[in-house]
Design an enzyme around this catalytic site. Structure first.
Site, PDB file in Angstrom:
ATOM      1  N   PRO A   1      14.934  -0.049 -17.528  1.00  0.00           N
ATOM      2  CA  PRO A   1      15.273   1.267 -18.068  1.00  0.00           C
ATOM      3  C   PRO A   1      15.689   1.159 -19.528  1.00  0.00           C
ATOM      4  O   PRO A   1      16.471   0.281 -19.894  1.00  0.00           O
ATOM      5  CB  PRO A   1      16.442   1.713 -17.183  1.00  0.00           C
ATOM      6  CG  PRO A   1      16.253   0.966 -15.909  1.00  0.00           C
ATOM      7  CD  PRO A   1      15.681  -0.363 -16.302  1.00  0.00           C
ATOM      8  N   GLU A   2      15.157   2.037 -20.359  1.00  0.00           N
ATOM      9  CA  GLU A   2      15.477   2.002 -21.786  1.00  0.00           C
ATOM     10  C   GLU A   2      16.486   3.105 -22.111  1.00  0.00           C
ATOM     11  O   GLU A   2      16.998   3.783 -21.218  1.00  0.00           O
ATOM     12  CB  GLU A   2      14.188   2.090 -22.595  1.00  0.00           C
ATOM     13  CG  GLU A   2      13.234   0.941 -22.237  1.00  0.00           C
ATOM     14  CD  GLU A   2      12.035   0.786 -23.158  1.00  0.00           C
ATOM     15  OE1 GLU A   2      12.124   1.154 -24.333  1.00  0.00           O
ATOM     16  OE2 GLU A   2      10.995   0.268 -22.688  1.00  0.00           O
TER      17      GLU A   2
ATOM     18  N   LYS B   1      21.431   0.610 -23.876  1.00  0.00           N
ATOM     19  CA  LYS B   1      21.110   0.409 -22.464  1.00  0.00           C
ATOM     20  C   LYS B   1      22.352   0.279 -21.582  1.00  0.00           C
ATOM     21  O   LYS B   1      22.228  -0.048 -20.398  1.00  0.00           O
ATOM     22  CB  LYS B   1      20.239  -0.841 -22.308  1.00  0.00           C
ATOM     23  CG  LYS B   1      18.901  -0.760 -23.035  1.00  0.00           C
ATOM     24  CD  LYS B   1      18.111  -2.042 -22.850  1.00  0.00           C
ATOM     25  CE  LYS B   1      16.789  -1.996 -23.610  1.00  0.00           C
ATOM     26  NZ  LYS B   1      16.009  -3.245 -23.434  1.00  0.00           N
TER      27      LYS B   1
ATOM     28  N   ARG C   1       8.743 -11.556 -23.654  1.00  0.00           N
ATOM     29  CA  ARG C   1       8.405 -10.209 -23.167  1.00  0.00           C
ATOM     30  C   ARG C   1       6.975  -9.861 -23.544  1.00  0.00           C
ATOM     31  O   ARG C   1       6.451 -10.327 -24.570  1.00  0.00           O
ATOM     32  CB  ARG C   1       9.357  -9.155 -23.762  1.00  0.00           C
ATOM     33  CG  ARG C   1      10.825  -9.359 -23.436  1.00  0.00           C
ATOM     34  CD  ARG C   1      11.142  -9.216 -21.964  1.00  0.00           C
ATOM     35  NE  ARG C   1      10.766  -7.904 -21.475  1.00  0.00           N
ATOM     36  CZ  ARG C   1      11.540  -6.807 -21.583  1.00  0.00           C
ATOM     37  NH1 ARG C   1      12.711  -6.889 -22.182  1.00  0.00           N
ATOM     38  NH2 ARG C   1      11.132  -5.654 -21.101  1.00  0.00           N
TER      39      ARG C   1
END
Length: 324
Positions: free
Chosen positions: A2-3, A52, A314
């Site tokens: 989740p950002e 976040k 990533r």
């Protein structure tokens, strides 16, 4: 993961439906029992998000800090604030695998922002009937619920967070001080200048710097890829070679995309869509991004195949031509 937009939406949910109320805090799973006991029965007085991370303040001087990480999510039920996205996800905010939003029949203009909310009785289970005759509140916890926050009208269940801990004000202040600016918390030309200086001061690739939460808060894999494409900036460009005005525009664009994400509940990164295209984009990730998760597909602008590679552990998505 989740950002920033998701975490701000969660904080807004707590602000509108839990702040000012006495909250029963428990740990059905058992892993947070000692922390829950410290704030059980206290009144929530504030809810805020920075990037976040979310911080819930209670009237006994303690705070609940939550970082959802990759697998975390909140499930809300009872009389809560809803929009089309929350309704479509059954009350879940967080690790939703980017489920789409089904808009009501009025189309784009029907999107109810969190700033103009509707109140509704929402169930945690999609299998429950829509009539109120079988509605039991609070519902029984289902699965591994780390923490349950319960008022007389609303309940929030936390699952799978990376961090769930109770802290005092000093510890919270230290954590926030180590985070980079968040457009919904920090604003003004001086913040823009500071961010631009930080982005252009290091040899580190801009694709890494944007994900550094000590530089800018809230940006994750999706927003990183989309921001760089919208700026037509090669992700491997050293920060020192990014024009200062481009760094400023990155901050302004992040502020824009974050506002859209909070308002709509989706990481919408394409602008100026027709009402029909907007509805499709809200419903399907494949229609709402320029490059994210589009590896091997033609670029929407130039037709070059989108590339996926690993950067700092990533996945990175970009167009070798538009971002040459």
């Amino acid at each position: 993961m989740p950002e920033g937009h998701s975490v701000h939406r969660i904080a807004l949910q707590f602000s509108r439906n839990f702040v000012g109320k006495r909250v029963a805090v428990s740990s059905p799973q058992g892993r947070f029992s000692s922390g829950a006991a410290l704030i059980d029965g206290a009144t929530m007085v504030d809810a805020r998000a920075v990037g976040k991370q979310m911080f819930l303040e209670f009237d006994n001087g303690l705070w609940l800090r939550v970082h959802l990480g990759i697998y975390g999510a909140w499930d809300f039920a009872g009389e809560i604030t809803v929009d089309d996205t929350i309704r479509s996800s059954g009350g879940r905010i967080g690790q939703t695998n980017q489920h789409g939003t089904v808009l009501d029949s009025r189309g784009e203009d029907s999107i109810a922002s969190m700033g103009a909310p509707r109140r509704a009785r929402l169930r945690m289970s999609e299998s429950e009937k829509e009539d109120d005759s079988d509605f039991v509140f609070p519902p029984e916890p289902v699965g591994a619920v780390r923490a349950r926050l319960l008022t007389d009208t609303a309940v929030a269940d936390l699952r799978g967070p990376t961090v769930c801990e109770v802290l005092d004000e000093h510890a919270v202040s230290e954590i926030i001080a180590g985070l980079g600016p968040d457009p919904l918390v920090d604003d003004g030309p001086e913040v823009e200048e500071s961010v631009a200086r930080d982005l252009t001061a290091k040899q580190t690739p801009i694709g890494v710097l944007l994900m550094d939460q000590s530089v800018i808060s809230g940006i994750g894999n999706v927003y990183r890829a989309e921001l760089l494409f919208r700026a037509r900036l090669n992700p491997h460009t050293p920060g020192t070679r990014v024009p200062f005005d481009t760094a400023r525009r990155l901050w302004r664009d992040w502020a824009h995309l974050l506002e859209v994400g909070v308002r709509t509940g989706q990481m919408m990164t394409m602008d100026d869509l027709s009402p029909e295209d907007w509805a499709r984009a809200m419903a399907s990730r494949e229609d709402r991004h320029w490059v994210y998760k589009r590896e091997g597909l033609p670029c929407r602008v130039c037709g070059t195949h989108i590339v996926m590679e690993m950067m700092a552990g990533r996945k990175l998505y970009w167009c070798p031509r538009c971002q040459a």
